[in-house]
Design a protein around this motif. Structure first.
Motif, PDB file in Angstrom:
ATOM      1  N   VAL A  76      35.582  43.792  31.446  1.00 27.09           N
ATOM      2  CA  VAL A  76      35.399  42.357  31.684  1.00 27.09           C
ATOM      3  C   VAL A  76      33.909  42.039  31.599  1.00 27.09           C
ATOM      4  N   ARG A  77      33.533  41.158  30.665  1.00 21.29           N
ATOM      5  CA  ARG A  77      32.134  40.817  30.458  1.00 21.29           C
ATOM      6  C   ARG A  77      31.778  39.413  30.935  1.00 21.29           C
ATOM      7  N   TRP A  78      32.769  38.575  31.118  1.00 25.12           N
ATOM      8  CA  TRP A  78      32.491  37.162  31.461  1.00 25.12           C
ATOM      9  C   TRP A  78      33.717  36.577  32.126  1.00 25.12           C
ATOM     10  N   ARG A  79      33.469  35.704  33.061  1.00 24.31           N
ATOM     11  CA  ARG A  79      34.558  34.992  33.722  1.00 24.31           C
ATOM     12  C   ARG A  79      34.138  33.538  33.905  1.00 24.31           C
ATOM     13  N   TRP A  80      35.036  32.609  33.565  1.00 21.17           N
ATOM     14  CA  TRP A  80      34.757  31.191  33.725  1.00 21.17           C
ATOM     15  C   TRP A  80      35.848  30.564  34.571  1.00 21.17           C
ATOM     16  N   LEU A 109      35.287  41.831  39.016  1.00 15.52           N
ATOM     17  CA  LEU A 109      35.727  42.496  37.796  1.00 15.52           C
ATOM     18  C   LEU A 109      34.632  42.634  36.741  1.00 15.52           C
ATOM     19  N   ILE A 110      33.560  41.872  36.849  1.00 19.36           N
ATOM     20  CA  ILE A 110      32.505  41.931  35.835  1.00 19.36           C
ATOM     21  C   ILE A 110      31.959  43.356  35.733  1.00 19.36           C
ATOM     22  N   GLY A 111      31.988  43.893  34.505  1.00 20.29           N
ATOM     23  CA  GLY A 111      31.515  45.257  34.281  1.00 20.29           C
ATOM     24  C   GLY A 111      32.551  46.323  34.554  1.00 20.29           C
ATOM     25  N   ARG A 112      33.786  45.912  34.859  1.00 19.33           N
ATOM     26  CA  ARG A 112      34.857  46.866  35.144  1.00 19.33           C
ATOM     27  C   ARG A 112      36.018  46.669  34.177  1.00 19.33           C
ATOM     28  N   LYS A 113      36.883  47.681  34.127  1.00 17.56           N
ATOM     29  CA  LYS A 113      38.083  47.568  33.317  1.00 17.56           C
ATOM     30  C   LYS A 113      38.990  46.487  33.899  1.00 17.56           C
ATOM     31  N   ALA A 114      39.627  45.752  33.012  1.00 16.50           N
ATOM     32  CA  ALA A 114      40.553  44.718  33.449  1.00 16.50           C
ATOM     33  C   ALA A 114      41.794  45.361  34.049  1.00 16.50           C
ATOM     34  N   PRO A 115      42.444  44.696  35.010  1.00 16.42           N
ATOM     35  CA  PRO A 115      43.718  45.204  35.526  1.00 16.42           C
ATOM     36  C   PRO A 115      44.724  45.387  34.391  1.00 16.42           C
ATOM     37  N   GLN A 116      45.486  46.468  34.445  1.00 14.19           N
ATOM     38  CA  GLN A 116      46.392  46.805  33.349  1.00 14.19           C
ATOM     39  C   GLN A 116      47.843  46.833  33.799  1.00 14.19           C
ATOM     40  N   THR A 117      48.173  45.974  34.754  1.00 13.21           N
ATOM     41  CA  THR A 117      49.546  45.867  35.214  1.00 13.21           C
ATOM     42  C   THR A 117      50.404  45.260  34.107  1.00 13.21           C
ATOM     43  N   PRO A 118      51.540  45.873  33.783  1.00  9.98           N
ATOM     44  CA  PRO A 118      52.425  45.278  32.766  1.00  9.98           C
ATOM     45  C   PRO A 118      52.866  43.876  33.188  1.00  9.98           C
ATOM     46  N   LEU A 119      52.835  42.938  32.238  1.00 12.37           N
ATOM     47  CA  LEU A 119      53.155  41.547  32.534  1.00 12.37           C
ATOM     48  C   LEU A 119      54.440  41.146  31.823  1.00 12.37           C
ATOM     49  N   PRO A 120      55.335  40.440  32.508  1.00 14.88           N
ATOM     50  CA  PRO A 120      56.597  40.038  31.887  1.00 14.88           C
ATOM     51  C   PRO A 120      56.403  38.867  30.933  1.00 14.88           C
ATOM     52  N   GLY A 180      41.712  38.297  40.776  1.00 15.85           N
ATOM     53  CA  GLY A 180      40.796  37.520  41.609  1.00 15.85           C
ATOM     54  C   GLY A 180      40.708  36.074  41.197  1.00 15.85           C
ATOM     55  N   VAL A 181      41.812  35.524  40.689  1.00 18.29           N
ATOM     56  CA  VAL A 181      41.818  34.147  40.208  1.00 18.29           C
ATOM     57  C   VAL A 181      41.738  33.177  41.387  1.00 18.29           C
ATOM     58  N   TYR A 182      40.797  32.219  41.303  1.00 16.25           N
ATOM     59  CA  TYR A 182      40.662  31.185  42.320  1.00 16.25           C
ATOM     60  C   TYR A 182      41.616  30.041  42.057  1.00 16.25           C
ATOM     61  N   GLY A 183      41.889  29.749  40.802  1.00 19.09           N
ATOM     62  CA  GLY A 183      42.767  28.652  40.422  1.00 19.09           C
ATOM     63  C   GLY A 183      42.800  28.547  38.911  1.00 19.09           C
ATOM     64  N   VAL A 184      43.639  27.680  38.401  1.00 20.97           N
ATOM     65  CA  VAL A 184      43.733  27.514  36.951  1.00 20.97           C
ATOM     66  C   VAL A 184      43.059  26.206  36.547  1.00 20.97           C
ATOM     67  N   PRO A 185      42.466  26.179  35.340  1.00 17.07           N
ATOM     68  CA  PRO A 185      42.344  27.298  34.408  1.00 17.07           C
ATOM     69  C   PRO A 185      41.230  28.257  34.797  1.00 17.07           C
ATOM     70  N   GLU A 186      41.382  29.477  34.339  1.00 16.93           N
ATOM     71  CA  GLU A 186      40.359  30.495  34.556  1.00 16.93           C
ATOM     72  C   GLU A 186      40.436  31.481  33.391  1.00 16.93           C
ATOM     73  N   THR A 187      39.292  31.828  32.845  1.00 15.92           N
ATOM     74  CA  THR A 187      39.253  32.603  31.607  1.00 15.92           C
ATOM     75  C   THR A 187      38.335  33.807  31.746  1.00 15.92           C
ATOM     76  N   TYR A 188      38.771  34.928  31.182  1.00 20.53           N
ATOM     77  CA  TYR A 188      37.996  36.171  31.194  1.00 20.53           C
ATOM     78  C   TYR A 188      37.757  36.637  29.757  1.00 20.53           C
ATOM     79  N   LEU A 189      36.559  37.132  29.507  1.00 22.05           N
ATOM     80  CA  LEU A 189      36.238  37.750  28.219  1.00 22.05           C
ATOM     81  C   LEU A 189      36.219  39.260  28.398  1.00 22.05           C
ATOM     82  N   LEU A 190      37.037  39.959  27.604  1.00 19.26           N
ATOM     83  CA  LEU A 190      37.066  41.415  27.597  1.00 19.26           C
ATOM     84  C   LEU A 190      36.426  41.911  26.304  1.00 19.26           C
TER      85      LEU A 190
END
Length: 231
Positions: free
Chosen positions: A206-210, A90-101, A190-200
């Motif tokens: 998406v500019r950063w993923r931890w 996802l780095i350098g791409r638009k974040a997924p925009q699926t509506p979330l409940p 593409g989450v491997y597990g929690v916690p996991e954080t993305y910077l948009l």
């Protein structure tokens, strides 16, 4: 006694019968007819020799995956695991925009697709769960970021609504909005597990993923420079 007349054709050889007695019959030309090789019941064939390899292949993949997961856990314990080494498409791409409940029972709005598409300023998207021990470790850092007016959008991953509500009651709520994820959203990100954080960034890129808990040194060395750069 009279001699018994031999009725076999001239040049024919005598062959043993099935009963073990001798029977005279013409023999076929060996150069024309290929010999028939009998196979004893249960004898291994070329195909059956490959069968154990086919059966063992999935087992070998499972063992390799288990070893990699075990190594990751050990690395997280002794500090040698580097979350930055886990790639993200996802780095350098638009974040997924699926509506979330929304998370039932929480008086918070869900994360909208419009927010993810164009947030207008840098935001964090944090995948977490009440059953996640590292999430407790990183929570003070999230609360500190929230006090700095950094918008944090929480995705409650494979959790029970009442457990999520209890977690936020005990530890505080750093989230601007929060949504529930039964597992599909984590797969899309593409989450491997929690916690996991993305910077948009402000455009939803998406500019950063931890992968792993955000700790004070993570904020200082990783996150703060990126927040300034994409402000």
């Amino acid at each position: 006694m009279s001699a018994t007349k031999d009725a076999r054709p001239r040049g024919a050889a005598a062959v043993p019968s099935a009963a073990g007695t001798r029977t005279d019959a013409p023999q076929p030309n060996a150069a024309v007819t290929a010999p028939i090789v009998a196979t004893a019941p249960g004898a291994p064939t070329r195909a059956s020799g490959r069968r154990p390899l086919i059966v063992l292949a999935p087992l070998a993949v499972a063992v390799a995956g288990g070893a990699a997961f075990w190594a990751m856990l050990r690395g997280m314990e002794d500090g040698s695991y580097n979350p930055r080494g886990v790639p993200s498409v996802l780095i350098g791409r638009k974040a997924p925009q699926t509506p979330l409940p929304p998370v039932e029972g929480l008086n918070l709005p869900p994360i909208s697709a419009e927010t993810l598409a164009a947030p207008g300023r840098p935001i964090l998207v944090n995948f977490w769960a009440s059953w996640c021990v590292p999430c407790v470790q990183e929570h003070p850092q999230l609360m500190a970021l929230q006090r700095r007016n950094v918008p944090i959008y929480g995705v409650n991953h494979k959790d029970r609504p009442e457990a999520a509500s209890g977690f936020l009651t005990r530890h505080g709520n750093p989230f601007t909005a929060i949504s529930a994820d039964a597992g599909r959203t984590g797969i899309e990100w593409g989450v491997y597990g929690v916690p996991e954080t993305y910077l948009l960034d402000k455009d939803g890129i998406v500019r950063w993923r931890w992968a792993g808990p955000i700790m004070p040194d993570t904020v200082e060395a990783e996150l703060n420079p990126l927040l300034r750069r994409h402000a």
